[in-house]
Structure formats: C-alpha cells, structure tokens
Design a protein around this motif. Structure first.
Motif, PDB file in Angstrom:
ATOM      1  N   GLY A 141       0.855  -1.175   0.000  1.00  9.81           N
ATOM      2  CA  GLY A 141       0.000   0.000   0.000  1.00  9.81           C
ATOM      3  C   GLY A 141       0.894   1.229   0.000  1.00  9.81           C
ATOM      4  N   PRO A 142       0.592   2.236   0.807  1.00  4.82           N
ATOM      5  CA  PRO A 142       1.443   3.430   0.858  1.00  4.82           C
ATOM      6  C   PRO A 142       2.671   3.276   1.753  1.00  4.82           C
ATOM      7  CG  PRO A 142      -0.438   3.736   2.291  1.00  4.82           C
ATOM      8  CD  PRO A 142      -0.628   2.400   1.619  1.00  4.82           C
ATOM      9  N   VAL A 152       4.893   6.143   5.634  1.00  8.25           N
ATOM     10  CA  VAL A 152       3.925   6.199   4.546  1.00  8.25           C
ATOM     11  C   VAL A 152       4.416   7.211   3.510  1.00  8.25           C
ATOM     12  CG1 VAL A 152       1.566   6.851   3.935  1.00  8.25           C
ATOM     13  CG2 VAL A 152       1.997   5.568   6.047  1.00  8.25           C
ATOM     14  N   ALA A 153       4.548   6.786   2.263  1.00 10.36           N
ATOM     15  CA  ALA A 153       4.902   7.731   1.200  1.00 10.36           C
ATOM     16  C   ALA A 153       3.676   8.565   0.857  1.00 10.36           C
ATOM     17  CB  ALA A 153       5.391   6.985  -0.037  1.00 10.36           C
ATOM     18  N   LEU A 154       3.833   9.869   0.839  1.00 10.82           N
ATOM     19  CA  LEU A 154       2.713  10.740   0.499  1.00 10.82           C
ATOM     20  C   LEU A 154       2.433  10.676  -1.001  1.00 10.82           C
ATOM     21  CD1 LEU A 154       3.635  13.862   2.663  1.00 10.82           C
ATOM     22  CD2 LEU A 154       2.070  12.001   3.236  1.00 10.82           C
ATOM     23  N   LEU A 201      -1.320  -5.298  11.176  1.00 14.13           N
ATOM     24  CA  LEU A 201      -1.841  -5.460   9.825  1.00 14.13           C
ATOM     25  C   LEU A 201      -1.759  -4.099   9.133  1.00 14.13           C
ATOM     26  CD1 LEU A 201      -3.415  -7.198   7.730  1.00 14.13           C
ATOM     27  CD2 LEU A 201      -5.517  -6.459   8.892  1.00 14.13           C
ATOM     28  N   LEU A 202      -1.169  -4.079   7.940  1.00 16.14           N
ATOM     29  CA  LEU A 202      -0.999  -2.793   7.258  1.00 16.14           C
ATOM     30  C   LEU A 202      -1.120  -2.959   5.747  1.00 16.14           C
ATOM     31  CD1 LEU A 202       2.188  -2.934   6.089  1.00 16.14           C
ATOM     32  CD2 LEU A 202       2.642  -2.652   8.517  1.00 16.14           C
ATOM     33  N   GLY A 203      -1.374  -1.828   5.080  1.00 21.36           N
ATOM     34  CA  GLY A 203      -1.499  -1.848   3.630  1.00 21.36           C
ATOM     35  C   GLY A 203      -2.367  -0.699   3.169  1.00 21.36           C
ATOM     36  N   GLY A 204      -3.086  -0.934   2.051  1.00 15.43           N
ATOM     37  CA  GLY A 204      -3.961   0.096   1.510  1.00 15.43           C
ATOM     38  C   GLY A 204      -3.779   0.267   0.020  1.00 15.43           C
ATOM     39  N   GLU A 205      -3.996   1.493  -0.418  1.00 13.82           N
ATOM     40  CA  GLU A 205      -3.918   1.831  -1.831  1.00 13.82           C
ATOM     41  C   GLU A 205      -2.472   1.800  -2.312  1.00 13.82           C
ATOM     42  OE1 GLU A 205      -4.947   5.828  -4.512  1.00 13.82           O
ATOM     43  OE2 GLU A 205      -5.711   5.617  -2.454  1.00 13.82           O
ATOM     44  N   PRO A 206      -2.188   1.128  -3.447  1.00 14.66           N
ATOM     45  CA  PRO A 206      -0.816   1.100  -3.958  1.00 14.66           C
ATOM     46  C   PRO A 206      -0.303   2.508  -4.271  1.00 14.66           C
ATOM     47  CG  PRO A 206      -2.183  -0.541  -5.080  1.00 14.66           C
ATOM     48  CD  PRO A 206      -3.105   0.326  -4.270  1.00 14.66           C
ATOM     49  N   LEU A 207       1.009   2.662  -4.253  1.00 12.50           N
ATOM     50  CA  LEU A 207       1.627   3.952  -4.564  1.00 12.50           C
ATOM     51  C   LEU A 207       1.263   4.414  -5.978  1.00 12.50           C
ATOM     52  CD1 LEU A 207       5.243   3.427  -3.150  1.00 12.50           C
ATOM     53  CD2 LEU A 207       3.375   4.717  -2.116  1.00 12.50           C
ATOM     54  N   ASP A 208       1.179   5.717  -6.145  1.00  8.41           N
ATOM     55  CA  ASP A 208       0.833   6.291  -7.447  1.00  8.41           C
ATOM     56  C   ASP A 208       2.089   6.541  -8.292  1.00  8.41           C
ATOM     57  OD1 ASP A 208       1.855   8.298  -5.865  1.00  8.41           O
ATOM     58  OD2 ASP A 208       0.309   9.776  -6.376  1.00  8.41           O
ATOM     59  N   GLY A 209       3.007   5.603  -8.271  1.00  4.95           N
ATOM     60  CA  GLY A 209       4.237   5.737  -9.043  1.00  4.95           C
ATOM     61  C   GLY A 209       5.457   5.369  -8.214  1.00  4.95           C
ATOM     62  N   ASN A 235      16.705   9.191   4.977  1.00  5.02           N
ATOM     63  CA  ASN A 235      15.383   9.473   5.550  1.00  5.02           C
ATOM     64  C   ASN A 235      14.476  10.222   4.583  1.00  5.02           C
ATOM     65  OD1 ASN A 235      16.137   8.440   8.162  1.00  5.02           O
ATOM     66  ND2 ASN A 235      17.349  10.279   8.432  1.00  5.02           N
ATOM     67  N   PHE A 236      14.847  10.243   3.324  1.00  3.73           N
ATOM     68  CA  PHE A 236      14.104  11.009   2.323  1.00  3.73           C
ATOM     69  C   PHE A 236      13.345  10.072   1.380  1.00  3.73           C
ATOM     70  CE2 PHE A 236      18.046  13.877   2.749  1.00  3.73           C
ATOM     71  CZ  PHE A 236      17.509  14.536   3.853  1.00  3.73           C
ATOM     72  N   VAL A 237      12.115  10.451   1.065  1.00  9.22           N
ATOM     73  CA  VAL A 237      11.294   9.712   0.107  1.00  9.22           C
ATOM     74  C   VAL A 237      10.726  10.713  -0.887  1.00  9.22           C
ATOM     75  CG1 VAL A 237       9.208   8.310  -0.205  1.00  9.22           C
ATOM     76  CG2 VAL A 237      10.668   7.934   1.790  1.00  9.22           C
ATOM     77  N   SER A 238      10.868  10.438  -2.174  1.00 11.13           N
ATOM     78  CA  SER A 238      10.348  11.373  -3.173  1.00 11.13           C
ATOM     79  C   SER A 238      10.185  10.671  -4.517  1.00 11.13           C
ATOM     80  CB  SER A 238      11.294  12.570  -3.339  1.00 11.13           C
ATOM     81  OG  SER A 238      10.809  13.466  -4.331  1.00 11.13           O
ATOM     82  N   SER A 239       9.279  11.196  -5.311  1.00  9.51           N
ATOM     83  CA  SER A 239       9.132  10.717  -6.687  1.00  9.51           C
ATOM     84  C   SER A 239      10.202  11.325  -7.595  1.00  9.51           C
ATOM     85  CB  SER A 239       7.738  11.058  -7.221  1.00  9.51           C
ATOM     86  OG  SER A 239       7.520  12.465  -7.166  1.00  9.51           O
ATOM     87  N   SER A 240      11.010  12.244  -7.052  1.00 11.25           N
ATOM     88  CA  SER A 240      12.010  12.968  -7.832  1.00 11.25           C
ATOM     89  C   SER A 240      13.400  12.799  -7.223  1.00 11.25           C
ATOM     90  CB  SER A 240      11.655  14.460  -7.881  1.00 11.25           C
ATOM     91  OG  SER A 240      12.763  15.235  -8.280  1.00 11.25           O
ATOM     92  N   LYS A 241      14.353  12.316  -8.020  1.00 16.65           N
ATOM     93  CA  LYS A 241      15.737  12.225  -7.554  1.00 16.65           C
ATOM     94  C   LYS A 241      16.312  13.607  -7.253  1.00 16.65           C
ATOM     95  CE  LYS A 241      17.467   7.936  -9.633  1.00 16.65           C
ATOM     96  NZ  LYS A 241      18.447   7.355 -10.589  1.00 16.65           N
ATOM     97  N   GLU A 242      15.936  14.583  -8.078  1.00 21.35           N
ATOM     98  CA  GLU A 242      16.433  15.948  -7.885  1.00 21.35           C
ATOM     99  C   GLU A 242      15.976  16.521  -6.551  1.00 21.35           C
ATOM    100  OE1 GLU A 242      16.732  14.697 -11.905  1.00 21.35           O
ATOM    101  OE2 GLU A 242      14.920  14.837 -10.667  1.00 21.35           O
ATOM    102  N   ARG A 243      14.753  16.177  -6.157  1.00 22.96           N
ATOM    103  CA  ARG A 243      14.234  16.673  -4.873  1.00 22.96           C
ATOM    104  C   ARG A 243      15.031  16.096  -3.712  1.00 22.96           C
ATOM    105  NH1 ARG A 243      13.526  18.870  -1.032  1.00 22.96           N
ATOM    106  NH2 ARG A 243      11.617  19.562   0.002  1.00 22.96           N
ATOM    107  N   ILE A 244      15.438  14.851  -3.829  1.00 19.66           N
ATOM    108  CA  ILE A 244      16.245  14.244  -2.773  1.00 19.66           C
ATOM    109  C   ILE A 244      17.615  14.920  -2.707  1.00 19.66           C
ATOM    110  CG2 ILE A 244      17.490  12.131  -2.140  1.00 19.66           C
ATOM    111  CD1 ILE A 244      14.974  10.564  -2.817  1.00 19.66           C
TER     112      ILE A 244
END
Length: 287
Positions: free
Chosen positions: A31-32, A121-123, A236-244, A251-260
């Motif tokens: 999930g997320p 949780v990844a936003l 128990l954990l899970g939910g909606e799959p990541l949107d990408g 400690n950083f999570v991002s859809s963008s390498k540049e943002r990290i």
C-alpha cells in the motif's frame, strides 16, 4: 501464494534492535507503506535509553505505535510529545521536517523498556510538498474492537468497519492486533494490498505456522484467518498502492531524484530548522 519475509536486523546500540521488513526484494512497498520497522523489545538499565538524534525527512509521514515503553518526540515545528503504549504519533514531513526521538528523562533515570512499530507512509505525489505537521492521538481516541480473546485497534485509515481519527492522504490499512491463545481473527480484505507483521508469539495464518518477527504478504482478495497458539502481537498494514515509483535515500522519500538531492543540501546547510531543547544532529551519510 502467501509470501513470508525475514526482516533485516540493525543494532542501534544499548541492545536496541530494529528489524526492517519493508523495503525488501519481495516487497518494495505495501500500500502506501515504504518502511516497516519493528523496534525492540528491549529493556534499558537506569541511565540508558533510546537516543535518535535530530534527523530530517521529506515526502513521507512517520507513524509510531508502542506496545511498551515511552518515547519523547521533538521536532522543528516546536512539537514535544511523549508517546506511550496504545497512542499514535503521526508526523507528516511533506516539504521538510526534522525530529528527534529519545527516552523521556523519568524513564531514563529509573530504567525502562521499549517495544513497538514505526512505519513510513509515502505521500501521494500531489501531497509530497505539503506543509509539515505533527499529530498525537491518545489510546482512548482510537477505535477498538474486543471479542473472544482478540483486541483490534485501528491506528490509521479504516478496517473492520471502523475509521481512525488520524488524517491520512490515501486509502490506508493499519491495525494493531493482540490475540490470546486460541483466539482468531480474519484479516480485513477491504484493501488492495495487505501485509501482516508478527511482533511476538506463535501464530498460524490459514493453518500455516508463521514465525515471529516476520512479515507475511497474503494473496490479494483472500480472507485468511490468523490464529494464536500463544499470546500474539501483530500489525496489519497496507492500503492503496503507490501512485508511481518512489526514490528512497536515507530518511528522504520522493518521486524525484532531484528533490532528494535538494534535501541533502538543505540538511547540510541547516535549512530544516532547529529543534528547541535538542541541539545534536545526525550528519548526512557519506554514500
């Protein structure tokens, strides 16, 4: 086919072990949830305790839940909050926050224990740069169901017809499960992705023995029954799959390498802010 995952073990010092079950090759996320850490159990002698020095986060929310012990949270928003068993700390990092986690002074003086889970949780992409925030919910605020030797507490999201007051950004499943010997519970099947982590005890899922301190990923759409042979603690954990895809670095999570890369520079140059009363910090890793 059910997948059973053995977590990687890290020693944080003073006998405090952390088992990381996600991400692994078998489960990059559930999930997320992109990090799933089992903390302890550990007993600290008087004068010792947990000391996670100030460190930064972006693009995620941390979720802390304890079965034993106490942790004092401080962050760059000015929040200071001791979390105790059954409470929930939810910290939304968003565009950036730094925090520390330490054993409170009273417990450090007398000796204490610690046992719990911290998950990340990844936003969703639309919320990765949201304003940072911190929320604390006492145990009394969480929905709970107790029946036939089973205690279910909904930490975040929705499950078993209940919904947690914790604000989430995507469909989320996060339930603390405590079972007495011979008690049973069917895993909630209202979410696309699910995983079950056994913190403690001898358990069976769909009649198959599950080792303690392992993560179990059941098949989608199934309704397996969890049964306790001894007292069991589980999450128990899970939910909606990541949107990408998400990039994870320290400690950083991002859809963008540049943002990290920007977050690395921000930490090096002190742009995450200061934590009142805690002037230490964890240096940026050289990797």
């Amino acid at each position: 086919m059910t997948t059973i995952i053995e977590p990687r073990v890290h020693d944080l010092g003073a006998g405090f072990m952390v088992r990381r079950a996600v991400p692994t090759l078998q489960a990059r996320s559930v999930g997320p949830f992109v990090f799933v850490d089992h903390m302890g159990p550990v007993v600290f002698e008087g004068g010792r305790g947990l000391d996670v020095r100030p460190h930064p986060h972006i693009g995620l929310a941390t979720v802390t839940f304890l079965w034993a012990g106490a942790i004092n949270h401080r962050d760059t928003l000015g929040s200071e909050q001791v979390i105790r068993p059954g409470d929930v700390n939810w910290m939304t990092a968003g565009r950036g926050i730094a925090h520390s986690e330490r054993t409170p002074a009273a417990e450090r003086a007398t000796g204490s224990e610690a046992h719990g889970m911290q998950t990340w949780v990844a936003l969703p992409k639309a919320h990765e740069e949201t304003e940072p925030a911190f929320y604390h919910f006492p145990a009394s605020a969480l929905p709970r169901q107790q029946r036939d030797g089973a205690l279910l507490r909904v930490i975040a999201g929705r499950a078993y017809g209940e919904e947690s007051p914790v604000k989430v950004f995507a469909d989320t499943l996060n339930v603390a499960i405590d079972l007495q010997p011979d008690a049973e519970v069917i895993l909630d099947d209202g979410h696309v992705e699910r995983a079950l982590y056994i913190l403690e005890g001898e358990a069976q899922l769909a009649g198959v023995d599950i080792p303690a301190r392992h993560l179990v990923v059941p098949d989608r759409g199934t309704r397996p029954k969890l049964r306790a042979r001894t007292p069991v603690k589980a999450m128990l954990l899970g939910g909606e799959p990541l949107d990408g895809h998400r990039h994870l670095w320290w400690n950083f999570v991002s859809s963008s390498k540049e943002r990290i890369e920007q977050a690395k520079q921000d930490w090096l140059e002190g742009r995450f802010g200061r934590i009142e009363g805690d002037d230490e910090f964890i240096p940026l890793p050289q990797r």
